[in-house]
Every structure is written in structure tokens, then in C-alpha cells.
Motif scaffolding. Sequence first.
Motif, PDB file in Angstrom:
ATOM      1  N   ILE A 131       0.879  -1.178   0.000  1.00  0.00           N
ATOM      2  CA  ILE A 131       0.000   0.000   0.000  1.00  0.00           C
ATOM      3  C   ILE A 131       0.906   1.214   0.000  1.00  0.00           C
ATOM      4  O   ILE A 131       1.745   1.376   0.886  1.00  0.00           O
ATOM      5  CB  ILE A 131      -0.921   0.014   1.233  1.00  0.00           C
ATOM      6  CG1 ILE A 131      -1.771  -1.251   1.243  1.00  0.00           C
ATOM      7  CG2 ILE A 131      -1.789   1.257   1.236  1.00  0.00           C
ATOM      8  CD1 ILE A 131      -2.492  -1.488   2.536  1.00  0.00           C
ATOM      9  N   LYS A 132       0.753   2.063  -1.008  1.00  0.00           N
ATOM     10  CA  LYS A 132       1.591   3.260  -1.119  1.00  0.00           C
ATOM     11  C   LYS A 132       0.863   4.477  -0.554  1.00  0.00           C
ATOM     12  O   LYS A 132      -0.341   4.591  -0.646  1.00  0.00           O
ATOM     13  CB  LYS A 132       1.965   3.509  -2.574  1.00  0.00           C
ATOM     14  CG  LYS A 132       2.916   2.474  -3.109  1.00  0.00           C
ATOM     15  CD  LYS A 132       3.514   2.933  -4.421  1.00  0.00           C
ATOM     16  CE  LYS A 132       4.448   1.871  -4.918  1.00  0.00           C
ATOM     17  NZ  LYS A 132       5.795   2.319  -5.021  1.00  0.00           N
ATOM     18  N   SER A 133       1.651   5.367   0.002  1.00  0.00           N
ATOM     19  CA  SER A 133       1.146   6.624   0.528  1.00  0.00           C
ATOM     20  C   SER A 133       1.526   7.747  -0.437  1.00  0.00           C
ATOM     21  O   SER A 133       2.578   7.707  -1.054  1.00  0.00           O
ATOM     22  CB  SER A 133       1.786   6.896   1.888  1.00  0.00           C
ATOM     23  OG  SER A 133       1.635   8.241   2.256  1.00  0.00           O
ATOM     24  N   ASP A 134       0.676   8.758  -0.529  1.00  0.00           N
ATOM     25  CA  ASP A 134       0.967   9.920  -1.362  1.00  0.00           C
ATOM     26  C   ASP A 134       1.508  11.088  -0.544  1.00  0.00           C
ATOM     27  O   ASP A 134       1.578  12.203  -1.031  1.00  0.00           O
ATOM     28  CB  ASP A 134      -0.302  10.377  -2.097  1.00  0.00           C
ATOM     29  CG  ASP A 134      -0.791   9.341  -3.078  1.00  0.00           C
ATOM     30  OD1 ASP A 134       0.047   8.591  -3.622  1.00  0.00           O
ATOM     31  OD2 ASP A 134      -2.012   9.268  -3.293  1.00  0.00           O
ATOM     32  N   VAL A 135       1.876  10.832   0.690  1.00  0.00           N
ATOM     33  CA  VAL A 135       2.274  11.904   1.600  1.00  0.00           C
ATOM     34  C   VAL A 135       3.480  12.672   1.075  1.00  0.00           C
ATOM     35  O   VAL A 135       3.468  13.895   1.016  1.00  0.00           O
ATOM     36  CB  VAL A 135       2.557  11.362   3.020  1.00  0.00           C
ATOM     37  CG1 VAL A 135       3.139  12.453   3.900  1.00  0.00           C
ATOM     38  CG2 VAL A 135       1.285  10.832   3.633  1.00  0.00           C
TER      39      VAL A 135
ATOM     40  N   ASN B 258      -1.638  20.165   6.965  1.00  0.00           N
ATOM     41  CA  ASN B 258      -2.994  19.639   6.773  1.00  0.00           C
ATOM     42  C   ASN B 258      -3.017  18.574   5.686  1.00  0.00           C
ATOM     43  O   ASN B 258      -3.690  17.547   5.820  1.00  0.00           O
ATOM     44  CB  ASN B 258      -3.969  20.761   6.421  1.00  0.00           C
ATOM     45  CG  ASN B 258      -4.262  21.652   7.607  1.00  0.00           C
ATOM     46  OD1 ASN B 258      -4.068  21.275   8.752  1.00  0.00           O
ATOM     47  ND2 ASN B 258      -4.723  22.859   7.321  1.00  0.00           N
ATOM     48  N   ALA B 259      -2.303  18.807   4.615  1.00  0.00           N
ATOM     49  CA  ALA B 259      -2.261  17.834   3.523  1.00  0.00           C
ATOM     50  C   ALA B 259      -1.611  16.540   3.983  1.00  0.00           C
ATOM     51  O   ALA B 259      -2.111  15.454   3.700  1.00  0.00           O
ATOM     52  CB  ALA B 259      -1.502  18.416   2.331  1.00  0.00           C
ATOM     53  N   ALA B 260      -0.503  16.665   4.704  1.00  0.00           N
ATOM     54  CA  ALA B 260       0.191  15.469   5.180  1.00  0.00           C
ATOM     55  C   ALA B 260      -0.695  14.681   6.135  1.00  0.00           C
ATOM     56  O   ALA B 260      -0.805  13.462   6.024  1.00  0.00           O
ATOM     57  CB  ALA B 260       1.500  15.855   5.871  1.00  0.00           C
ATOM     58  N   THR B 261      -1.347  15.366   7.062  1.00  0.00           N
ATOM     59  CA  THR B 261      -2.219  14.684   8.016  1.00  0.00           C
ATOM     60  C   THR B 261      -3.377  13.994   7.301  1.00  0.00           C
ATOM     61  O   THR B 261      -3.695  12.843   7.589  1.00  0.00           O
ATOM     62  CB  THR B 261      -2.760  15.687   9.064  1.00  0.00           C
ATOM     63  OG1 THR B 261      -1.645  16.257   9.745  1.00  0.00           O
ATOM     64  CG2 THR B 261      -3.660  15.002  10.060  1.00  0.00           C
ATOM     65  N   GLY B 262      -3.978  14.672   6.361  1.00  0.00           N
ATOM     66  CA  GLY B 262      -5.086  14.079   5.610  1.00  0.00           C
ATOM     67  C   GLY B 262      -4.664  12.858   4.820  1.00  0.00           C
ATOM     68  O   GLY B 262      -5.348  11.832   4.822  1.00  0.00           O
ATOM     69  N   HIS B 263      -3.517  12.949   4.159  1.00  0.00           N
ATOM     70  CA  HIS B 263      -3.024  11.814   3.381  1.00  0.00           C
ATOM     71  C   HIS B 263      -2.617  10.660   4.292  1.00  0.00           C
ATOM     72  O   HIS B 263      -2.849   9.493   3.950  1.00  0.00           O
ATOM     73  CB  HIS B 263      -1.863  12.223   2.478  1.00  0.00           C
ATOM     74  CG  HIS B 263      -2.314  12.860   1.211  1.00  0.00           C
ATOM     75  ND1 HIS B 263      -2.733  12.125   0.128  1.00  0.00           N
ATOM     76  CD2 HIS B 263      -2.437  14.157   0.857  1.00  0.00           C
ATOM     77  CE1 HIS B 263      -3.093  12.942  -0.846  1.00  0.00           C
ATOM     78  NE2 HIS B 263      -2.921  14.183  -0.420  1.00  0.00           N
ATOM     79  N   LEU B 264      -2.007  10.963   5.429  1.00  0.00           N
ATOM     80  CA  LEU B 264      -1.643   9.896   6.361  1.00  0.00           C
ATOM     81  C   LEU B 264      -2.885   9.184   6.883  1.00  0.00           C
ATOM     82  O   LEU B 264      -2.896   7.958   6.994  1.00  0.00           O
ATOM     83  CB  LEU B 264      -0.827  10.441   7.536  1.00  0.00           C
ATOM     84  CG  LEU B 264       0.662  10.606   7.302  1.00  0.00           C
ATOM     85  CD1 LEU B 264       1.327  11.217   8.532  1.00  0.00           C
ATOM     86  CD2 LEU B 264       1.325   9.298   6.939  1.00  0.00           C
TER      87      LEU B 264
END
Length: 128
Positions: free
Chosen positions: A29-33, A47-53
Motif C-alpha cells: 500500500i503506497k502513501s501519497d504523503v 494539513n495535507a500530510a495529516t489528511g493523506h496519512l
Amino acid sequence: MTKNVGLWIDHKKAMVVTILGKGEDIKEIKSDVEQELETSTDDHRQNAATGHLNTYYDAVIDCVHDADSILILGAGEAKLEFKKRLEKDKKLGDRIVDVLTTDKLTDPQIAAKVREYFHDHHQHKKQN
């Protein structure tokens, strides 16, 4: 039949190894963070990092939600963040058998470590 799951996780990807009987299934499973952080402005980075995580961790939880036992492996903070996410759901938190710090591992090394852990754990239970 007992379903044991081990996963190696960092902020970029998770390798989920499911052991069911003598067989195993490996899923990445890949993350887009990281990509999101590179393209975001400073104001939106956190905010973007938290949402993606959160989305990423939810995808990993979907892979382990029906496991009887969960082993979490990783080199950095992601393993502890993921553990906390699982513990928010009492049912899932109770299934965590161990959290181990490991270096970066190849996919075959991850699978071998998970197999070894659950084999040793099973043998130990038989002796007691």
C-alpha cells in the motif's frame, strides 16, 4: 483457522503480509504523503500530510481489520502512529501482538520476518 498479519510500515508505503495456514499473501500500500508535501505550499503542508496519512492508515487498517494477530514492524515513527490508530478501536488494539523496530527491509525479508515471528510465537504457545 488463525489469520496472522505482519506489516512493515513507514510514511511512504506499507507491506502487509497475511499468513493463513501454510500460505501467505503480500500486499503493498503506497502513501501519497511525500508527493503531497513536495507540491504543497507551507500553509497547506501539515494539513495535507495529516489528511493523506489518515487516508493511508485507513487503507492499511482495511487490510488488517479481520486479523486475529497483528505484528507491526518499521524503522521510524509511522509504526507507532499506526499502533495508536489501531488502539483507537479497542477490538483492533487488542490484536496487536508486538511492535518491533527494524531497519528498511526488502519484501522477502519482511515476509520471512513475519513468518518467523508467528512460527516462533506459535511454538512458544505450544510449549506453555
